[in-house]
Scaffold this active site. Sequence first.
Site, PDB file in Angstrom:
ATOM      1  N   ARG A  18      35.970  25.218  51.117  1.00 49.05           N
ATOM      2  CA  ARG A  18      36.797  25.792  52.171  1.00 49.05           C
ATOM      3  C   ARG A  18      37.503  27.076  51.747  1.00 49.05           C
ATOM      4  O   ARG A  18      37.447  28.090  52.444  1.00 49.05           O
ATOM      5  CB  ARG A  18      37.852  24.774  52.636  1.00 49.05           C
ATOM      6  N   THR A  19      38.193  27.036  50.616  1.00 52.63           N
ATOM      7  CA  THR A  19      39.006  28.196  50.242  1.00 52.63           C
ATOM      8  C   THR A  19      38.145  29.420  49.978  1.00 52.63           C
ATOM      9  O   THR A  19      38.412  30.513  50.474  1.00 52.63           O
ATOM     10  CB  THR A  19      39.863  27.869  48.998  1.00 52.63           C
ATOM     11  N   LYS A  73      32.091  33.491  27.121  1.00 49.80           N
ATOM     12  CA  LYS A  73      32.106  34.203  25.842  1.00 49.80           C
ATOM     13  C   LYS A  73      33.529  34.333  25.277  1.00 49.80           C
ATOM     14  O   LYS A  73      33.713  34.939  24.219  1.00 49.80           O
ATOM     15  CB  LYS A  73      31.506  35.596  26.025  1.00 49.80           C
ATOM     16  N   HIS A  85      48.964  26.391  45.115  1.00 49.06           N
ATOM     17  CA  HIS A  85      47.900  26.875  46.001  1.00 49.06           C
ATOM     18  C   HIS A  85      48.605  27.505  47.203  1.00 49.06           C
ATOM     19  O   HIS A  85      48.644  26.937  48.292  1.00 49.06           O
ATOM     20  CB  HIS A  85      47.024  25.706  46.432  1.00 49.06           C
ATOM     21  N   ARG A  99      40.559  31.458  41.819  1.00 52.22           N
ATOM     22  CA  ARG A  99      40.902  30.061  41.533  1.00 52.22           C
ATOM     23  C   ARG A  99      40.671  29.836  40.045  1.00 52.22           C
ATOM     24  O   ARG A  99      39.620  30.198  39.514  1.00 52.22           O
ATOM     25  CB  ARG A  99      40.061  29.085  42.356  1.00 52.22           C
TER      26      ARG A  99
END
Length: 320
Positions: A69-70, A99, A148, A120
Amino acid sequence: MTISTVVKRHLETGTSSVRHLLSTRDVTRHDVTRWMARAEELRVMSAKDRQTILAGSVVAAIFYEPSTRTRLSFESAVLRLGGRVISAENALEHSSAKKGERLEDVFRVLGCYADAIVIRHHENDAMAMAAPQSPVPIINAGAGSGEHPTQALLDVYTIWRELGQVDGLEICIMGDLRYGRTVHSLLQLLTKYRNVSVTLLHPASLGLPEEMMQALRSRGLSIQTTQDLTSALSRADIVYQTRIQTERLSCIDEALGTEKFHLTSASLSVMKPSARILHPLPRVDEIHPEVDDDPRAAYFRQVENGLYMRMAILEDMVRR
């Protein structure tokens, strides 16, 4: 070090004039009202007119944790505003993070390619620590078990659209309050409103962190906890259900007793006719599918609202 502390210290040093959206603690009520009003305008604006808003702009979306969704909501918002998206999904495995690249360097690099970065991340504070190095706005799309903020903003927008107000409401929040970043951001945002009363229901091991509880109460938010589901549901104007964050549990025993707080058709029978049910999604079994057809179930409308709220935020931050 908290997100707010990092941002405040950064601003005080005068090292950057870039505004980031990292925490709802750094959002004013005026910001929320302005974004909600703009979301309403964007909702009814013609597709042709919307396409000019971010024309020529590029937004980078980099997701170190899974998202449906986000990520797609942000990408759709950019495209509907006429901008373009460059993205990295599962960046923890499929980017230079593999890395050992520092997030500060990621922001410096992506800032050369894009006009804003939506991210995120799997760690609570990493993006806040790195944000001062970014030449473009950083938008927190979920940080570990921390916050969030855009989810909370669309949650409040949904509450306002469904009930016409946020001040003075009784809000029942259920589920995983320890690791649930959406809850953390929402509670912080509710401190901006007057006479909001919050009741928390959760398994014994998944309560709100005590430090956060004290901070919220010190800012005037009325919070109580209870194990009486029937009583809490009968009083609530908003029931905010969340899933158990199984990916963050230290052991499976933390999830014991979760079934007590599931919403079923029996739950609906004790709720007010005017109440609304919200959920940040994805859900697992904490809201039974039989609830979906009840008009009080607002969680799919909530998803749509998120598109317009994120459009408003992107327009404001990318064009600033």
